[in-house]
Design a protein around this motif. Structure first.
Motif, PDB file in Angstrom:
ATOM      1  N   UNK A 113      31.731  39.981  52.174  1.00 15.29           N
ATOM      2  CA  UNK A 113      31.420  39.358  50.878  1.00 15.29           C
ATOM      3  C   UNK A 113      32.579  39.471  49.881  1.00 15.29           C
ATOM      4  N   UNK A 114      33.386  40.521  50.016  1.00 13.11           N
ATOM      5  CA  UNK A 114      34.550  40.675  49.125  1.00 13.11           C
ATOM      6  C   UNK A 114      35.592  39.598  49.379  1.00 13.11           C
ATOM      7  N   UNK A 115      35.884  39.330  50.662  1.00 13.81           N
ATOM      8  CA  UNK A 115      36.834  38.255  50.994  1.00 13.81           C
ATOM      9  C   UNK A 115      36.324  36.922  50.440  1.00 13.81           C
ATOM     10  N   UNK A 155      40.756  31.745  51.759  1.00 20.93           N
ATOM     11  CA  UNK A 155      41.741  31.873  50.672  1.00 20.93           C
ATOM     12  C   UNK A 155      42.961  31.036  51.021  1.00 20.93           C
ATOM     13  N   UNK A 156      43.547  30.398  49.993  1.00 24.27           N
ATOM     14  CA  UNK A 156      44.637  29.446  50.258  1.00 24.27           C
ATOM     15  C   UNK A 156      46.017  30.034  49.970  1.00 24.27           C
ATOM     16  N   UNK A 157      46.211  30.515  48.733  1.00 26.08           N
ATOM     17  CA  UNK A 157      47.545  30.971  48.347  1.00 26.08           C
ATOM     18  C   UNK A 157      47.695  32.468  48.663  1.00 26.08           C
ATOM     19  N   UNK A 212      33.028  42.707  43.887  1.00 18.78           N
ATOM     20  CA  UNK A 212      33.657  41.385  43.714  1.00 18.78           C
ATOM     21  C   UNK A 212      32.641  40.250  43.606  1.00 18.78           C
ATOM     22  N   UNK A 213      31.625  40.177  44.483  1.00 15.75           N
ATOM     23  CA  UNK A 213      30.644  39.089  44.321  1.00 15.75           C
ATOM     24  C   UNK A 213      29.940  39.138  42.962  1.00 15.75           C
ATOM     25  N   UNK A 214      29.650  40.354  42.473  1.00 21.18           N
ATOM     26  CA  UNK A 214      28.998  40.472  41.165  1.00 21.18           C
ATOM     27  C   UNK A 214      29.922  39.983  40.052  1.00 21.18           C
ATOM     28  N   UNK A 215      31.191  40.324  40.197  1.00 19.44           N
ATOM     29  CA  UNK A 215      32.159  39.916  39.171  1.00 19.44           C
ATOM     30  C   UNK A 215      32.287  38.390  39.138  1.00 19.44           C
ATOM     31  N   UNK A 231      37.735  33.998  47.568  1.00 18.86           N
ATOM     32  CA  UNK A 231      37.866  32.553  47.800  1.00 18.86           C
ATOM     33  C   UNK A 231      37.271  31.800  46.603  1.00 18.86           C
ATOM     34  N   UNK A 232      36.111  32.271  46.135  1.00 12.34           N
ATOM     35  CA  UNK A 232      35.453  31.624  44.981  1.00 12.34           C
ATOM     36  C   UNK A 232      36.283  31.800  43.718  1.00 12.34           C
ATOM     37  N   UNK A 233      36.856  32.985  43.548  1.00 11.84           N
ATOM     38  CA  UNK A 233      37.668  33.239  42.350  1.00 11.84           C
ATOM     39  C   UNK A 233      38.871  32.285  42.327  1.00 11.84           C
TER      40      UNK A 233
END
Ligand code: OAD
Length: 243
Positions: free
Chosen positions: A81-83, A112-114, A235-238, A87-89
């Protein structure tokens, strides 16, 4: 988790975010970190026996087999879920750079792209002599496979102790860190250079520093916000708090 409103406000306005990750981010996928005192890789194996050019010269088969074992372990796990939260961020931020010390490729697998892989990628293999990358090699278990071009020994395309980091990745990482408005240090003990210096480069150039880690690190006293716990939960919560 209650995040400080100041941080959420700043995150929703910011255009340039840099994230540095380490082995802790992949821990919830089932991969060992390095410095955990119980089951960290460096608690069970000696880096000087396995992760240096000298070790490879001394006993290439031992080194090859250890990385083959890690490669198989990595192939058996999925991003967590952190990875996916990272990606969402990335989708929300104009300039987002993800710098990782991990060699497991899980950030890219998540989407993740960059991504800048500072320590290489264990799923890639190259010739120790001519540097040619190869996607296929013989699976003779008796000896280390050899390069089809020059007959040199094959090795994992990772950075070993005493070796330089890939120049282009390091330069991009340093310039991204210097221009960051918010710099996240996530799942890393922050003791291996030059990766550990990136947070300081960001801070010296005025970036807000945020740490997300299971436990305090040498960086903790210098950060603006520290969250101690699992990155796969925080991270998901953030990211949810940003929407
Ligand atoms: P370390 O093992 O040094 O640090 C991992 C950090 O992640 C520790 O501070 C843990 O407390 C934390 N951690 C563990 N589980 C976590 C979780 N679920 N969520 C958040 N944090 C968690 O690993 P790195 O800092 O990545 O280099 O190590 C840096 C480099 O040292 C590696 O890239 C490798 C190693 O030698 C090379 O092989 C060149």
């Amino acid at each position: 988790m209650n995040f400080p409103p100041d941080l959420i406000r700043f995150l929703t306005k910011t255009e340039r975010i840099v994230v540095l990750t380490g082995a802790g981010v992949s821990q919830e996928s089932g991969l060992s970190t390095f410095r955990d005192s119980q089951d960290g890789l460096w608690a069970r194996y000696k880096p000087e026996d396995l992760a240096s050019p000298e070790a490879f010269t001394r006993d290439p088969k031992l080194v090859w087999d250890w990385y083959a074992w890690r490669r198989e372990a990595i192939k058996g796990v999925r991003p967590n879920a952190g990875h996916y939260a990272l990606v969402e961020m990335e989708k929300k931020i104009t300039e987002f750079t993800l710098i990782t010390q991990n060699v497991d490729g899980l950030h890219c697998l998540a989407g993740s792209k960059n991504v800048l892989e500072l320590h290489g990628n264990v799923l890639r293999v190259r010739c120790a002599d001519c540097g040619t990358l190869t996607g296929t090699w013989g699976d003779d278990t008796e000896s280390v496979p050899r390069c089809e071009k020059c007959d040199g020994l094959l090795r994992p395309d990772v950075v070993w102790f005493g070796e330089s980091l890939p120049r282009a990745e390091l330069e991009s990482a340093v310039s991204a860190a210097r221009e960051a408005q918010i710099f996240f240090s996530i799942g890393t003990s922050g003791v291996v250079q030059p990766a550990a210096a990136l947070a300081h480069a960001a801070r010296n150039n005025g970036s807000v520093i945020v740490e997300i880690n299971a436990e305090p690190t040498p960086l903790t006293p210098k950060v603006d916000f520290a969250f101690h716990g699992k990155s796969g939960e925080i991270l998901p919560e953030l990211v949810k708090a940003l929407t």
